[in-house]
Design an enzyme around this catalytic site. Sequence first.
Site, short mmCIF file in Angstrom:
data_model
loop_
_atom_site.label_atom_id
_atom_site.label_comp_id
_atom_site.label_asym_id
_atom_site.label_seq_id
_atom_site.Cartn_x
_atom_site.Cartn_y
_atom_site.Cartn_z
N LYS A 195 0.92 -1.25 0.04
CA LYS A 195 0.02 -0.06 -0.02
C LYS A 195 0.88 1.17 -0.05
O LYS A 195 2.12 1.01 0.02
CB LYS A 195 -0.81 0.15 1.32
CG LYS A 195 -0.15 0.02 2.64
CD LYS A 195 -1.22 -0.21 3.77
CE LYS A 195 -0.12 -0.03 5.17
NZ LYS A 195 -1.18 -0.48 6.12
N TYR A 221 15.99 31.12 6.26
CA TYR A 221 14.95 31.87 6.72
C TYR A 221 15.14 32.01 8.34
O TYR A 221 15.44 31.21 9.05
CB TYR A 221 13.71 31.02 6.43
CG TYR A 221 13.13 31.12 5.21
CD1 TYR A 221 13.04 32.38 4.77
CD2 TYR A 221 13.10 30.10 4.21
CE1 TYR A 221 12.66 32.50 3.12
CE2 TYR A 221 12.59 30.19 3.03
CZ TYR A 221 12.32 31.41 2.38
OH TYR A 221 11.99 31.34 1.11
C1 LIG Z 1 -0.69 -1.72 6.78
C2 LIG Z 1 -1.04 -2.84 6.99
C3 LIG Z 1 -0.17 -4.22 7.43
C4 LIG Z 1 1.29 -3.79 7.31
O1 LIG Z 1 1.60 -3.53 8.19
P1 LIG Z 1 3.38 -3.27 8.62
O2 LIG Z 1 3.43 -2.94 10.20
O3 LIG Z 1 3.79 -2.17 7.81
O4 LIG Z 1 3.99 -4.43 8.21
C5 LIG Z 1 -0.94 -5.29 7.75
N1 LIG Z 1 -2.16 -5.33 7.86
C6 LIG Z 1 -3.01 -4.19 7.75
C7 LIG Z 1 -4.43 -4.10 7.82
C8 LIG Z 1 -2.40 -2.81 7.33
O5 LIG Z 1 -3.26 -1.79 7.29
#
Ligand SMILES: *Cc1c(COP(=O)(O)O)cnc(C)c1O
Length: 374
Positions: free
Chosen positions: A47, A268
């Site tokens: 994702k 700045y």
């Molecule tokens: C993002 C996510 C993961 C992965 O989590 P990590 O800690 O990045 O490995 C697994 N399950 C769900 C539902 C998530 O939203």
Amino acid sequence: MTTLLAPERASLSRLHAPTLCTLTDAVAENLHRVRAVTTVPIMAVVKADGYGHGAVTVARAAVAAGAEWLGVTDVAEAVMLREAGLTVPILSWLNPSGIDAEAAAVHRVDIAVGSVEELGQLIADAADPLRVHLQLDTGMTRGGCPLDEWPELFRRARLGRGRIEVVGVMGHLPRADEGDPAANAAAVLRMRQGRDAVLRAGLGPVLVHLAATSGALTDPATHFGMVRIGAGLVGIDPSETTALVGASRWTAPVVHSALVPAGTAVGYGAAHLTDRETHLSVVGVGYADGIPRELASGAGVEIDGVRHPIVGRVSMDQIVVDTGSAHLPRGAVATVFGPGGGAVPSVQEWARWAGTIPHTVVTGIGTRVQRSVA
Ligand SMILES: *Cc1c(COP(=O)(O)O)cnc(C)c1O
């Protein structure tokens, strides 16, 4: 500076563009390190554009290294992976823009639903049978069907048979980063209860999955039938118990370097005054590219094997680095972060300097930064 603006120099002055290079060998190595601590299949979660590392790039590297599943938060992301030629099962949860049931069926995307309402909508929309994972709230109170609505969720799922097929049940761990199995016990119990209730409702067999990176690395009781690994693939262990490999290198050019006297104000607000005669070098990345603006002192970048401190405020497009006695040529390459240690900062160091977690550093890198793959 004037020579740089002269037209005859312009064509000679191409610089190394700010670039985030994804290191696919590191992704593979991280997958192997997770594999070493679990016997169950691994879902590679890609994702948020593969945590900023490129969803297709990370997915390909993870699958080539043996990941059995892919996970995303939107059907469109799943379709992109299919179009890139990835054929392993894909699960999409959250689906913030709604669920395109037709695309999910055509591209064989499993869908996680986390409420009675969402399930009802999906059953109404499904023209072709869809593979569904029931997402149960296992203590997060952020997503997943709350405990008191489980019976209704299972009843609807049974009634929807033919349009949907329940193939999985999932939860999520709120406290796995503590690295203490006791912190997961309540969620593990909930997950077992959820699995048993699904089976009692006649909806089995189901793939049960609860753990993300922290749970996978620290607590075998959370593994059930599969673990979902996102952060770990790109070298981030939220539990900070396991050595993983940073999976990207962010480089940017020095665009200007000059010797200045002691007492020179930088950036700045004149927030920094040089305490001695020194060289200041401007590096062409700023907060618009994902350099956190709120940096603690101590933040720095690597140039030619030396860590140099960032001085003054972070600007939108640039940072200033105190390079001491080193006069750097225009085009010298600074490494913002990367694996390898030594003078090269890690993503974890950036997170400390910015008072945040490594995840926000890697997912915050701007679109101006070119992407490459090694
Ligand atoms: C993002 C996510 C993961 C992965 O989590 P990590 O800690 O990045 O490995 C697994 N399950 C769900 C539902 C998530 O939203």
